[in-house]
Each structure stands twice: as structure tokens, then as C-alpha cells.
Design a protein around this motif. Structure first.
Motif, PDB file in Angstrom:
ATOM      1  N   PRO A   9     -36.911 -25.034  51.390  1.00  0.00           N
ATOM      2  CA  PRO A   9     -35.743 -24.881  52.259  1.00  0.00           C
ATOM      3  C   PRO A   9     -35.959 -23.792  53.300  1.00  0.00           C
ATOM      4  O   PRO A   9     -36.616 -22.778  53.029  1.00  0.00           O
ATOM      5  CB  PRO A   9     -34.624 -24.503  51.282  1.00  0.00           C
ATOM      6  N   PRO A  10     -35.429 -23.975  54.505  1.00  0.00           N
ATOM      7  CA  PRO A  10     -35.628 -22.956  55.544  1.00  0.00           C
ATOM      8  C   PRO A  10     -34.857 -21.682  55.228  1.00  0.00           C
ATOM      9  O   PRO A  10     -33.828 -21.704  54.556  1.00  0.00           O
ATOM     10  CB  PRO A  10     -35.078 -23.639  56.810  1.00  0.00           C
ATOM     11  N   GLY A  11     -35.379 -20.571  55.732  1.00  0.00           N
ATOM     12  CA  GLY A  11     -34.674 -19.301  55.642  1.00  0.00           C
ATOM     13  C   GLY A  11     -34.969 -18.452  54.440  1.00  0.00           C
ATOM     14  O   GLY A  11     -34.526 -17.300  54.383  1.00  0.00           O
ATOM     15  N   VAL A  12     -35.720 -18.967  53.455  1.00  0.00           N
ATOM     16  CA  VAL A  12     -35.969 -18.186  52.232  1.00  0.00           C
ATOM     17  C   VAL A  12     -36.796 -16.948  52.551  1.00  0.00           C
ATOM     18  O   VAL A  12     -36.468 -15.827  52.130  1.00  0.00           O
ATOM     19  CB  VAL A  12     -36.671 -19.055  51.174  1.00  0.00           C
ATOM     20  N   SER A  35     -37.226 -10.861  54.411  1.00  0.00           N
ATOM     21  CA  SER A  35     -38.063 -10.013  55.265  1.00  0.00           C
ATOM     22  C   SER A  35     -37.381  -9.633  56.570  1.00  0.00           C
ATOM     23  O   SER A  35     -38.043  -9.196  57.507  1.00  0.00           O
ATOM     24  CB  SER A  35     -39.374 -10.736  55.589  1.00  0.00           C
ATOM     25  N   LEU A  36     -36.066  -9.823  56.638  1.00  0.00           N
ATOM     26  CA  LEU A  36     -35.298  -9.490  57.842  1.00  0.00           C
ATOM     27  C   LEU A  36     -35.840 -10.216  59.071  1.00  0.00           C
ATOM     28  O   LEU A  36     -35.898  -9.674  60.174  1.00  0.00           O
ATOM     29  CB  LEU A  36     -35.305  -7.970  58.073  1.00  0.00           C
ATOM     30  N   GLY A  37     -36.261 -11.456  58.849  1.00  0.00           N
ATOM     31  CA  GLY A  37     -36.716 -12.277  59.962  1.00  0.00           C
ATOM     32  C   GLY A  37     -38.162 -12.097  60.366  1.00  0.00           C
ATOM     33  O   GLY A  37     -38.637 -12.780  61.281  1.00  0.00           O
ATOM     34  N   LYS A  38     -38.890 -11.229  59.694  1.00  0.00           N
ATOM     35  CA  LYS A  38     -40.284 -10.975  60.082  1.00  0.00           C
ATOM     36  C   LYS A  38     -41.217 -12.101  59.646  1.00  0.00           C
ATOM     37  O   LYS A  38     -42.234 -12.356  60.298  1.00  0.00           O
ATOM     38  CB  LYS A  38     -40.758  -9.653  59.487  1.00  0.00           C
ATOM     39  N   ASN A  39     -40.915 -12.741  58.534  1.00  0.00           N
ATOM     40  CA  ASN A  39     -41.776 -13.811  58.020  1.00  0.00           C
ATOM     41  C   ASN A  39     -41.008 -15.128  58.021  1.00  0.00           C
ATOM     42  O   ASN A  39     -39.856 -15.189  57.593  1.00  0.00           O
ATOM     43  CB  ASN A  39     -42.242 -13.490  56.592  1.00  0.00           C
ATOM     44  N   VAL A  40     -41.651 -16.156  58.517  1.00  0.00           N
ATOM     45  CA  VAL A  40     -41.049 -17.475  58.585  1.00  0.00           C
ATOM     46  C   VAL A  40     -41.970 -18.458  57.892  1.00  0.00           C
ATOM     47  O   VAL A  40     -43.177 -18.490  58.164  1.00  0.00           O
ATOM     48  CB  VAL A  40     -40.799 -17.913  60.041  1.00  0.00           C
TER      49      VAL A  40
END
Length: 818
Positions: A643-646, A651-656
Motif C-alpha cells: 500500500p502507498p504511504g507506508v 520517514s516524514l516523506g523522505k523515503n517512498v
């Protein structure tokens, strides 16, 4: 209860033993009652207080600087003496491992000679009526409880049970018959442990491990702990494979934050190595001695730091000393990497040559910039004057540097050090005022970016290397800032010492761990394999063989398995074969309520093991049944559906998380990429990977059912499986829908569907057909799940079959051992 806690008390000192102990082959060690006798035992009992179970012999302490008496029998007998087990007579040795002259173990050829592990050897008129040698202690306990062994399970059920945990793959495959085991189960068992199992990789928090050939576990353990200290075939340095094996002790968490304290990190790394080693090989909670002597087991704080001294000679920085960023060719988000030395590159000759060329390009670009750096007319002097002017005139600083984030470094940057981070930011702003320098800086950036992007495709592995000798001190209360008494490398004092005349280093320690005099490692290892097969070990606390751990349910069996394991050369395949072929393992799990009431926990082994499969095996099973599983061995980690966003949230948006493509979506779960603070969401019952974990996780929440019913992996597997069944119907492989459903049920569960089963499946199929015929949009949405294409037939029919296949994949029989 640390060392041989289950050995029965021996005769008074000075008197000969009365004879071998019946049934278990365990003889008492010398030195009086208990395992570690003497006055120290009384002190340990007083220390343990009420926590020690009544009636148990207590583990003793040990003398400072020496070993307790009776820690090991040095009178002869080799491994069996050290383990406290008498050497059985020839008639008691298992028929599958016949002892020949010269001590060799001869295994009968598979398919021509029946492997028989009964104490009487091959079946014959004089053979005892029935039990394989590993079954005898279980039979004794059942008889004492008034129980008999359960019925033997079906052949298909036994194959499916044996094909999961040992091999890490489902034993029964697709519903069209491909991959279903034949009539020779022994051959199937021979192949079971040939591939790495995910259960075996959680000990040190490993996400994956490249396994290309079978090796003796003893050799693997030595290479894991001290492969860098082993010479190569030519007598020179260690081989690459041996260096890679030492990554076992570099698999701890690494703190790369700018404010991290290197000395504190180094202490944490050493703690992790010792505690992982203690858990994985000794089954001890040595971490309890980090701040003080162990409260229950005879492990002193000095023993703990003596072990640390063995692992504390690595020249690591206490942080991250190399960072780079990948540049994916498919336009995906760049991946950021960091590594801490010492490390080695696994580049091929071609990759090494390309890296050398790219690095030379970077070096040349830097030299071009630095050619005009020094001297009164150099750009360094001009840069310092430029910054000094801004320090003296705030308005000038605001004019030259409108970006406040850059301007804040004007007053604090160390101008003499051009390699400083803050100085570098100001340098880039200065270069923009001089076009010729700006072009050279851009050339460096481009060259470094190319090198970094290529480096992302070349594996770098952190390894052990004793290249920074240093003293080790006891840390008062475990605080790195308060070193105390100096300690020398060594092993816990209550265990046998390292051999005389051998340098106390990691290599000596590794050989000692798997040597004949160590009484723990073999027991801990076979207990963990027993746990893999039965769900619970003979010692229910695989991470604690000490006083606070569980008493072994069948101590004689644990002793026998450990000795056979050591004498077989630490042959895991032989160990698993002897257990899987035992009557205890082959019992059916279907029992009456009265038997369950008499043996509620199953520790008497009056029925076969039953429990839910590991989530990784459930996923692999679904992929195998659908025909999507990619069986390739080795290679880089892959990223299946998630699922997206995990990752972003943790990581406060640093890792996708970038989902893989093609075959990457269908590789075995063993190769799934792990981010330790946020593991794969489809693996809902695995332990955390931040620390060593050897105890299995048994959980059951609605989230798990939602995963198995809705995760794209399972939905896609169901519709692809449905496509295969429909293709079989079109080709005439199955006579009608009921026949196809019956084959699908058999492939997933290992048993033929009964009349009621067939009625339920047929009813579900009819209901699904009616639903999707009335709602074509829902059928289209279902068939669009996943990357693989649909079969291309009637959408409503295919969706209906996919729904039924998904139901079969979620049956309790499909996700549990039979």
C-alpha cells in the motif's frame, strides 16, 4: 539451569556411575548433584529466590578466573562426553546413518535402500515393534500419560506438511497436476532442505542471503563469525565468500544522523553483536549482564565484556562514511544509500573497470577546479575575502545571498576548510559569481552523479575486519562514558575455556562455539529446527536456555538430536530428514476431543503439528498455485505490491516505496526488500528486524484476513489461477466445473474434496457468476488487479472463478499445516 539443566543427578563423588540412564542415552556428569555443583549452586539458588521453579536443580555460579567443577567431563569420549551423552551401542545407531570403519557415515542411496531410523536397524523379525529413534522419548511420555500415538496422516498431507517450513516452498503445486508429488515421498523429502528457508534468516535480522550451494552449518557459522580471519586456498587473504559471510555481525542498526555520537554508536554495535551471538548460538540472555552480573544465570558482567573484546577490534567509524544516490533508468524516484566501513565491493571485472573510469573522471574534474585554488591570486583567498566583506556588512550579505538558509552560514562557516559542509554551501554561491569556476563545479557534480548512479548497481557489503586493535573495558552500568576495569577477550567462565595456546580472537571463539566441548550450540540449533517443523521447540524459549527459560519437554530427545547432529558433521539435511520421517511428525493433526483434553498444548506429541503457515510461505504458495512464482535463485532484493504511504509516514516523506515490475512482483518472499523500521506489509507475523529474533510470532487479527482477501498479490494470484482452470476446462482436462473445483481444492489443501466441500464450492461459483453477470463493472475491476494480463475470455465467468479461487486460498486448510 544453564548448562545441561536436564541431566539427572549423578552418583556421589568418587563412586562409579551405576550404568547408563534408561531410554535417553544421557549419563550424569561427574561432580555431584545437579549440573554445576558445589557451594556456588547454593549462592545461585539464594540469588534466584522464588523465581526458580521448585524441584529443579539450580544453575551454579562460577569462580572468578576459572571454571566450575563438572562443567565438562575431560576423561575422554569427545563430543558425546562434552554433551553429557553416552555413546550408544551399535544397535542403537540410526539405520539411515550407518557407522562404518574409520568413523565414516554411509547413507544408503535414495530410492534403492530404505532409510530406516529405528534403533534396531532395518525392519526384521527381531526389530522392536515400531518406533524411530527420535520417537522413543515422545512415546515414553505418552505412555506415562496414558496416551497412544495418533494415526498416521495421509501421504499427500505429510508431503504438504513437510514441503513448507523445511524447504520454504509449498509441496503441492498447480491444480493441473504439475508439481504434485509422486509416489516416492522419500525422494521428495531428500530435496526439501535444498533451498534456503525464510525462518532461518531471522536469527540476525537478515532480509535475504545468497545461498548457492549446500555447506555444513558448522563451516557456515565459523565463516559468519570469523571468515575474515580464515586464510584463502592459496594461504593468502580470505576469499570474497568468507568476507561476505562476516556481514552477519555487521547487520545491526546504523545511526547516520549528523548529531550522533560515534563512541556511543560503537558501544551499541558491540552490544548488538554479543547479544545476537549469545541468542543465536548459546541460547542465553547475555544482554542482562551489560550493566551488572546476570541476576539468574552464571554470566558475570566481566564475561559479557570479555565477549565484547572479541568483536571490538573493527575499524568502523561509528556512523556512515559513504553516501550515494542511485539514478534509476526507468524514471523512478532516486534511492539514497549509505554505508559504514569496512566494506568490500562485489563488482564484476567489467563493473570494476567502469567504476575506475568514472572515478578518474571525478578526480580530473576536481583537479581542474583546484588548479587555481592556492596562492594570493587563487580563488580560495578571493572566497575568504568575499565572505569577510559580508560578515562586516549585513546589507551586503543580504544583497549577495538573498536566500536566508544560505546566508545564515556566513558568520559560522570555517573558511579555511573548504571540505566543511557549511563552507561548501557558501562556496557554491561564490562560484556562481565567477562563471569559469561555476562551470568547473558543475563538471564535478555531473561526474559525481554518474559515478554515484553506477555505484548504486554494484553491491557493497559491510564486513568484519580487525584493523583497529584497542583495549576493552567494563562499562559501568553499560554507559560508554564510564569505562572501568580492563578485560581480555574470552568466553563465559562457567563454560569450557578456549583451547590452551590459541590466541583469543574471533576465529578461536567461532571454532569453540561449534567445537566438541561446547554443550550449548548444538542443542540450541536442533531446538530451533524442531521449532521450525513443529511450531514450538523442545525448549519453548529458544532464546533463553537459562534459569528463566522453559524446561525442555523431552530432554533425552534434545540430547540425542544434538549428538547425532554433531557426529553427522552438522548435516542439516540429515537432521531434518530424521525428524520429517519420524512417526511423531507424520501423525495426523485430526484428533478427538478427549485426546486434546489430555494433551491440550500438544507437548506430549500425541498428534501431529498444526498451525498457520508463515505469511511468507502463504504468499509463495499462492504464487505457486497460480503459476506466477518465479523460482530463480539469488539476485538483488525486489519490491512486490505494498500500500502507498507506508514508508513515507515513517520517514516524514523522505523515503517512498516504488513497487517493482515484471518478475520482481513474483519472486519468492525470501528476496523481498526490507526496511527494518517498516517491514513488508504482507508479512504480518514476522518479528521485527532491528534485533535478533528466534521466537516465532503467532498472531491472528482481522488485519491478516484483510491482507489475504484484498492484497493485490492474492487477488492477482486468484485470477491467474482461475485462468489456468478455465484453460483446462476448454482443453478437456477437467470434465466439468465440479472436477476443476475439486482439483483446485486438492492442490491447495492436499486432500480430495468431499461431497459437502464440492457442494459449497459449486454453490459459491454459481453465486459469483450471477453476481458478476449482473455487474460487469465489478468483474472488470477484479480482473484489472495486478500487472499481469487477464485470460481474455468472458469477464463475468473469469471473475467468478477468480473469486472462488481466492476463497480457496483463504481456507483454513490452505493456510495451515495439515
Amino acid at each position: 539451569m544453564l548448562l545441561l539443566p536436564w541431566v539427572r543427578p549423578g552418583p556421589p563423588r568418587g563412586r562409579p556411575a551405576a550404568g547408563p540412564v534408561r531410554g535417553g542415552g544421557v549419563r550424569p556428569l561427574p561432580g555431584g548433584p545437579g549440573v554445576l555443583g558445589g557451594a556456588a549452586a547454593g549462592r545461585q539458588r539464594r540469588r534466584a529466590g522464588s523465581h526458580a521453579p521448585a524441584g529443579r536443580p539450580q544453575a551454579a555460579g562460577h569462580r572468578r578466573g576459572g571454571r566450575t567443577a563438572a562443567a565438562v567431563d575431560r576423561t575422554g569420549g569427545g563430543v558425546r562426553t562434552a554433551l553429557g551423552v553416552r555413546r550408544p551401542a551399535a544397535a542403537e545407531r540410526p539405520g539411515g546413518l550407518r557407522r562404518q570403519r574409520g568413523g565414516r557415515v554411509r547413507r544408503p542411496p535414495v530410492g534403492r535402500t530404505r532409510v530406516d531410523v529405528r534403533p534396531g536397524g532395518p525392519a526384521g523379525p527381531t526389530a522392536p515393534p515400531g518406533l524411530a529413534r527420535p520417537d522413543r522419548p515422545a512415546a515414553d511420555r505418552r505412555r506415562d500419560a496414558g496416551l497412544r500415538a495418533g494415526l498416521r496422516g495421509t501421504r499427500r498431507g505429510r508431503l504438504r506438511r513437510g514441503g513448507g517450513p523445511p524447504a520454504g516452498l509449498p509441496a503441492l503445486r498447480g491444480a493441473d497436476g504439475a508439481g504434485v508429488a509422486g509416489r516416492r515421498p522419500l525422494r521428495r523429502y531428500e530435496r526439501l532442505p535444498a533451498r534456503p528457508c525464510p525462518h532461518q534468516l531471522a536469527v540476525a535480522g537478515l532480509g535475504r542471503r545468497r545461498v548457492q550451494r549446500e555447506q555444513a552449518v558448522r563451516r557456515i557459522h565459523v565463516e559468519q563469525l570469523a571468515g575474515d580471519l580464515l586464510p584463502g586456498p592459496d594461504g593468502a587473504g580470505p576469499t570474497t565468500d568468507r568476507l561476505v559471510a562476516t556481514a552477519f555481525n555487521r547487520n545491526h542498526m546504523i545511526n547516520g544522523e549528523g548529531g550522533a555520537i560515534p563512541e556511543e554508536n560503537l558501544a551499541k554495535y558491540a552490544f548488538d553483536r554479543v547479544e545476537t551471538t549469545g541468542t543465536a548460538f548459546l541460547g542465553l540472555t547475555v544482554g542482562c549482564a551489560q550493566c551488572h552480573d546476570h541476576k539468574f544465570d552464571p554470566v558475570r558482567q566481566a564475561d559479557y565484556y570479555a565477549l565484547i573484546a572479541l568483536f571490538n577490534q573493527v575499524g568502523e567509524p561509528g556512523g556512515v562514511n559513504k553516501r550515494w544516490q542511485g539514478r534509476p533508468s526507468d524514471g523512478a524516484r532516486p534511492e539514497k544509500y549509505g554505508i559504514a566501513g569496512p566494506y568490500i565491493s562485489l563488482a564484476t571485472d567489467e563493473q570494476a573497470a567502469e567504476l575506475k573510469r568514472l572515478h578518474a573522471r571525478v578526480t580530473a574534474a576536481r583537479q581542474a577546479l583546484n588548479a587555481d585554488k592556492d596562492g594570493p591570486d587563487g580563488w580560495h583567498a578571493a572566497f575568504k575575502a568575499w565572505v569577510t566583506e559580508m560578515r562586516e556588512d549585513q546589507a551586503l550579505a543580504e544583497e549577495r545571498l538573498p536566500n536566508g538558509q544560505v546566508r545564515r552560514y556566513v558568520g559560522t562557516a570555517p573558511l579555511e576548510n573548504v571540505n566543511n559542509y557549511t563552507t561548501g554551501i557558501l562556496l557554491r554561491a561564490y562560484f556562481k559569481t565567477r562563471p569559469e569556476l561555476h562551470d568547473r563545479r558543475r563538471a564535478i557534480d555531473a561526474a559525481e552523479a554518474d559515478e554515484s548512479a553506477y555505484q548504486a548497481n554494484v553491491p557493497l557489503v559491510m564486513v568484519m575486519r580487525d584493523d583497529r586493535p584497542k583495549d576493552t573495558f567494563i562499562l559501568e552500568r553499560g554507559n560508554y562514558q564510564t569505562p572501568g576495569e580492563k578485560v581480555e577477550p574470552g568466553v563465559p567462565g562457567f563454560l569450557p575455556p578456549l583451547p590452551d595456546g590459541v590466541k583469543a580472537d574471533r576465529l578461536a571463539f567461532a571454532r569453540w562455539l561449534v567445537g566438541g566441548e561446547n554443550p550449548l550450540t548444538a542443542r540450541v540449533t536442533v531446538n530451533r529446527y524442531w521449532q521450525t517443523l513443529f511450531g514450538v521447540g523442545l525448549v519453548k524459549t529458544p532464546d533463553d536456555f537459562g534459569l528463566q527459560g522453559a524446561w525442555p519437554t523431552h530432554p533425552d530427545l534434545l540430547d540425542w538430536l544434538a549428538v547425532e547432529f554433531v557426529e553427522s558433521g552438522w548435516d542439516v539435511k540429515a537432521l531434518l530428514r530424521s525428524i520429517v520421517l519420524s512417526r511423531t511428525y507424520r501423525q495426523t493433526s485430526e484428533v478427538a476431543a478427549a485426546r486434546v483434553a489430555a494433551d491440550p498444548s500438544g507437548e506430549l506429541y500425541s498428534r501431529g503439528p498444526r498451525g498457520r503457515l508463515d505469511s511468507r510461505l502463504i504468499r509463495d504458495q499462492a504464487l505457486a498455485l497460480s503459476g506466477l512464482l518465479v523460482p530463480a535463485v539469488g539476485g538483488p532484493p525486489v519490491k512486490p505490491y505494498q500500500p502507498p504511504g507506508v514508508w513515507s509516514e515513517m520517514s516524514l516523506g523522505k523515503n517512498v516505496y516504488e513497487v517493482g515490475r515484471g518478475d520482481d512482483l513474483y519472486r519468492r518472499s525470501l528476496y523481498t526488500f526490507w526496511r527494518r523500521v517498516a517491514g513488508p506489509t504482507s508479512f504480518f507475523d514476522v518479528p521485527a528486524r532491528q534485533v535478533c529474533a528466534v521466537a516465532p510470532q503467532r498472531t491472528n487479527t482481522p488485519l491478516h484476513a484483510l491482507t489475504l482477501l484484498n492484497d493485490p498479490t492474492y487477488v492477482e494470484a486468484a485470477r491467474r489461477w482461475a485462468g489456468r482452470l478455465l484453460a483446462g476446462l476448454d482443453a478437456g482436462t477437467y470434465g466439468d466445473d465440479r472436477a476443476a473445483l475439486g482439483e483446485a481444492f486438492f492442490a491447495a489443501t492436499g486432500r480430495r474434496a468431499g461431497g459437502r466441500d464440492s457442494d459449497v464450492l459449486a454453490g459459491a461459483l454459481a453465486e459469483a457468476k450471477a453476481r458478476y453477470a449482473a455487474d460487469p463493472e465489478a468483474a472488470a475491476d477484479l480482473l484489472a488487479v495486478g500487472e499481469s494480463s487477464a485470460a481474455g475470455g468472458d469477464a463475468a465467468t473469469e471473475a467468478a472463478w477468480a473469486r472462488v479461487c481466492l476463497m480457496i486460498l483463504n481456507l483454513d486448510e490452505a493456510i495451515s499445516k495439515p
